[in-house]
Design a protein around this motif. Structure first.
Motif, PDB file in Angstrom:
ATOM      1  N   GLU A 183      30.409  47.845  40.265  1.00  0.00           N
ATOM      2  CA  GLU A 183      31.164  49.060  39.951  1.00  0.00           C
ATOM      3  C   GLU A 183      32.578  48.997  40.515  1.00  0.00           C
ATOM      4  N   LYS A 184      32.696  48.587  41.769  1.00  0.00           N
ATOM      5  CA  LYS A 184      34.018  48.495  42.398  1.00  0.00           C
ATOM      6  C   LYS A 184      34.897  47.456  41.700  1.00  0.00           C
ATOM      7  N   THR A 185      34.299  46.314  41.372  1.00  0.00           N
ATOM      8  CA  THR A 185      35.070  45.244  40.727  1.00  0.00           C
ATOM      9  C   THR A 185      35.474  45.633  39.317  1.00  0.00           C
ATOM     10  N   MET A 186      34.582  46.257  38.587  1.00  0.00           N
ATOM     11  CA  MET A 186      34.913  46.693  37.230  1.00  0.00           C
ATOM     12  C   MET A 186      36.015  47.753  37.239  1.00  0.00           C
ATOM     13  N   LYS A 187      35.986  48.628  38.214  1.00  0.00           N
ATOM     14  CA  LYS A 187      37.031  49.637  38.345  1.00  0.00           C
ATOM     15  C   LYS A 187      38.391  48.969  38.528  1.00  0.00           C
ATOM     16  N   LEU A 188      38.414  47.901  39.321  1.00  0.00           N
ATOM     17  CA  LEU A 188      39.658  47.158  39.518  1.00  0.00           C
ATOM     18  C   LEU A 188      40.105  46.511  38.205  1.00  0.00           C
ATOM     19  N   LEU A 189      39.174  45.879  37.505  1.00  0.00           N
ATOM     20  CA  LEU A 189      39.532  45.180  36.273  1.00  0.00           C
ATOM     21  C   LEU A 189      40.043  46.125  35.194  1.00  0.00           C
ATOM     22  N   GLN A 190      39.650  47.374  35.265  1.00  0.00           N
ATOM     23  CA  GLN A 190      40.098  48.361  34.284  1.00  0.00           C
ATOM     24  C   GLN A 190      41.467  48.948  34.632  1.00  0.00           C
ATOM     25  N   ASN A 191      41.927  48.675  35.835  1.00  0.00           N
ATOM     26  CA  ASN A 191      43.255  49.146  36.258  1.00  0.00           C
ATOM     27  C   ASN A 191      43.763  48.227  37.363  1.00  0.00           C
ATOM     28  N   ASN A 192      44.501  47.176  36.966  1.00  0.00           N
ATOM     29  CA  ASN A 192      44.885  46.157  37.936  1.00  0.00           C
ATOM     30  C   ASN A 192      46.308  45.658  37.732  1.00  0.00           C
ATOM     31  N   HIS A 193      46.732  44.808  38.669  1.00  0.00           N
ATOM     32  CA  HIS A 193      48.069  44.222  38.611  1.00  0.00           C
ATOM     33  C   HIS A 193      48.004  42.692  38.447  1.00  0.00           C
ATOM     34  N   LEU A 194      46.872  42.192  37.987  1.00  0.00           N
ATOM     35  CA  LEU A 194      46.694  40.757  37.804  1.00  0.00           C
ATOM     36  C   LEU A 194      47.539  40.259  36.638  1.00  0.00           C
ATOM     37  N   ASP A 195      48.065  39.035  36.744  1.00  0.00           N
ATOM     38  CA  ASP A 195      48.754  38.439  35.595  1.00  0.00           C
ATOM     39  C   ASP A 195      47.710  38.131  34.518  1.00  0.00           C
ATOM     40  N   ASP A 196      48.158  37.951  33.298  1.00  0.00           N
ATOM     41  CA  ASP A 196      47.237  37.774  32.173  1.00  0.00           C
ATOM     42  C   ASP A 196      46.314  36.577  32.350  1.00  0.00           C
ATOM     43  N   PHE A 197      46.839  35.475  32.855  1.00  0.00           N
ATOM     44  CA  PHE A 197      46.023  34.264  33.024  1.00  0.00           C
ATOM     45  C   PHE A 197      44.874  34.523  33.992  1.00  0.00           C
ATOM     46  N   THR A 198      45.200  35.077  35.152  1.00  0.00           N
ATOM     47  CA  THR A 198      44.177  35.331  36.173  1.00  0.00           C
ATOM     48  C   THR A 198      43.164  36.346  35.671  1.00  0.00           C
ATOM     49  N   TYR A 199      43.644  37.380  35.024  1.00  0.00           N
ATOM     50  CA  TYR A 199      42.754  38.423  34.483  1.00  0.00           C
ATOM     51  C   TYR A 199      41.775  37.840  33.464  1.00  0.00           C
ATOM     52  N   ASN A 200      42.313  37.092  32.500  1.00  0.00           N
ATOM     53  CA  ASN A 200      41.450  36.531  31.457  1.00  0.00           C
ATOM     54  C   ASN A 200      40.486  35.478  32.013  1.00  0.00           C
ATOM     55  N   LYS A 201      40.932  34.714  33.011  1.00  0.00           N
ATOM     56  CA  LYS A 201      40.048  33.728  33.639  1.00  0.00           C
ATOM     57  C   LYS A 201      38.914  34.426  34.393  1.00  0.00           C
ATOM     58  N   THR A 202      39.234  35.559  34.994  1.00  0.00           N
ATOM     59  CA  THR A 202      38.205  36.331  35.685  1.00  0.00           C
ATOM     60  C   THR A 202      37.122  36.754  34.707  1.00  0.00           C
ATOM     61  N   LEU A 203      37.539  37.295  33.572  1.00  0.00           N
ATOM     62  CA  LEU A 203      36.579  37.715  32.547  1.00  0.00           C
ATOM     63  C   LEU A 203      35.752  36.527  32.061  1.00  0.00           C
ATOM     64  N   GLN A 204      36.423  35.389  31.876  1.00  0.00           N
ATOM     65  CA  GLN A 204      35.723  34.190  31.408  1.00  0.00           C
ATOM     66  C   GLN A 204      34.643  33.752  32.400  1.00  0.00           C
ATOM     67  N   LYS A 205      35.012  33.728  33.680  1.00  0.00           N
ATOM     68  CA  LYS A 205      34.052  33.298  34.702  1.00  0.00           C
ATOM     69  C   LYS A 205      32.888  34.292  34.808  1.00  0.00           C
ATOM     70  N   MET A 206      33.169  35.552  34.603  1.00  0.00           N
ATOM     71  CA  MET A 206      32.090  36.553  34.604  1.00  0.00           C
ATOM     72  C   MET A 206      31.158  36.337  33.417  1.00  0.00           C
ATOM     73  N   ARG A 207      31.735  36.013  32.258  1.00  0.00           N
ATOM     74  CA  ARG A 207      30.905  35.778  31.068  1.00  0.00           C
ATOM     75  C   ARG A 207      30.058  34.511  31.217  1.00  0.00           C
ATOM     76  N   GLU A 208      30.550  33.560  31.996  1.00  0.00           N
ATOM     77  CA  GLU A 208      29.825  32.301  32.204  1.00  0.00           C
ATOM     78  C   GLU A 208      28.708  32.441  33.235  1.00  0.00           C
ATOM     79  N   SER A 209      28.711  33.536  33.959  1.00  0.00           N
ATOM     80  CA  SER A 209      27.735  33.727  35.031  1.00  0.00           C
ATOM     81  C   SER A 209      26.355  34.102  34.491  1.00  0.00           C
ATOM     82  N   TYR A 210      25.334  33.483  35.056  1.00  0.00           N
ATOM     83  CA  TYR A 210      23.954  33.825  34.697  1.00  0.00           C
ATOM     84  C   TYR A 210      23.545  35.174  35.296  1.00  0.00           C
ATOM     85  N   GLN A 211      24.372  35.689  36.203  1.00  0.00           N
ATOM     86  CA  GLN A 211      24.044  36.948  36.869  1.00  0.00           C
ATOM     87  C   GLN A 211      24.687  38.159  36.207  1.00  0.00           C
ATOM     88  N   VAL A 212      25.336  37.936  35.072  1.00  0.00           N
ATOM     89  CA  VAL A 212      25.930  39.029  34.293  1.00  0.00           C
ATOM     90  C   VAL A 212      25.141  39.163  32.994  1.00  0.00           C
TER      91      VAL A 212
END
Length: 226
Positions: A183-212
């Motif tokens: 919940e805390k991490t998703m809240k950050l991802l919905q309103n953040n100051h990350l550059d596009d590369f880092t943001y999109n890589k974060t989403l990619q790594k989350m999608r690759e996780s067996y725990q998501v």
């Protein structure tokens, strides 16, 4: 210390050297010693004569830098002494593998969380790519905990550095933070100051996780920028 170098070459695996060199581009001094063998050697040095070794530890080869970092983690020492060795080691980190393998060894952080938190801060303000990655991965390894998570997420959101391995480190760390604090991490991802590369890589790594779960992975697809 020549005997340690000789030992490293005795442990050389040419096929592993070729394989690992591809994982660490721009690192041209890899002997080719597998990590379990390096850890075993580091533990032996840490048990027998760590201070003598670290006093003049050679750093010409990738494995020698790795060995130095591992010995600091495995040796018996007071925190003050250990941090003095870290001050010399962290600036010579020049690739992600040495950084990440060594930070995972610094279990003493668990015993001194407040003091290590203070210690890590100076590297969070560094402009050097692997000093900053060291701090990012240390936070990921030891501070994704209830007491620190809000501060850690805020720190990751505030990092602005063009280093590729800094961006990848933040993305990896945020994907791990999501597993423990969704919940805390998703809240950050919905309103953040990350550059596009880092943001999109974060989403990619989350999608690759067996725990998501699959439902969240579909949502993450729709959150991608660009």
């Amino acid at each position: 210390m020549e005997s340690i170098r000789e030992k490293l070459f005795e442990l050389q695996d040419k096929k592993y050297q070729e394989f690992h060199s591809k994982l660490c581009p721009n690192v041209n001094d890899i002997i080719g010693v597998r990590i379990p063998n390096l850890r075993k050697l580091a533990k032996q040095i840490a048990k027998e004569s760590p201070q003598e070794y670290l006093k003049n530890a050679p750093i010409e080869y990738y494995e020698e830098r790795m060995l130095q970092g591992l010995v600091i983690g495995y040796m018996k020492a007071e925190l003050k002494e250990r941090l003095e060795y870290l001050d010399k080691f962290v600036p010579i980190i020049d690739n992600w593998a040495v950084c990440d393998c060594c930070t995972s060894t610094y279990k003493f952080t668990i015993k001194y969380p407040e003091k290590m938190w203070e210690y890590i801060q100076k590297y969070l303000s560094s402009n050097r790519e692997f000093e900053l990655r060291f701090a990012i991965i240390m936070l990921m390894d030891y501070y994704l905990e209830e007491e620190y998570i809000d501060q850690v997420l805020a720190i990751y959101d505030s990092i602005h550095n063009e280093g590729y391995y800094v961006k990848m480190g933040v993305a990896w760390a945020l994907s791990m933070a999501y597993v423990k604090f969704p919940e805390k991490t998703m809240k950050l991802l919905q309103n953040n100051h990350l550059d596009d590369f880092t943001y999109n890589k974060t989403l990619q790594k989350m999608r690759e996780s067996y725990q998501v779960d699959s439902q969240m992975k579909e949502k993450l697809k729709r959150m991608k920028r660009g």
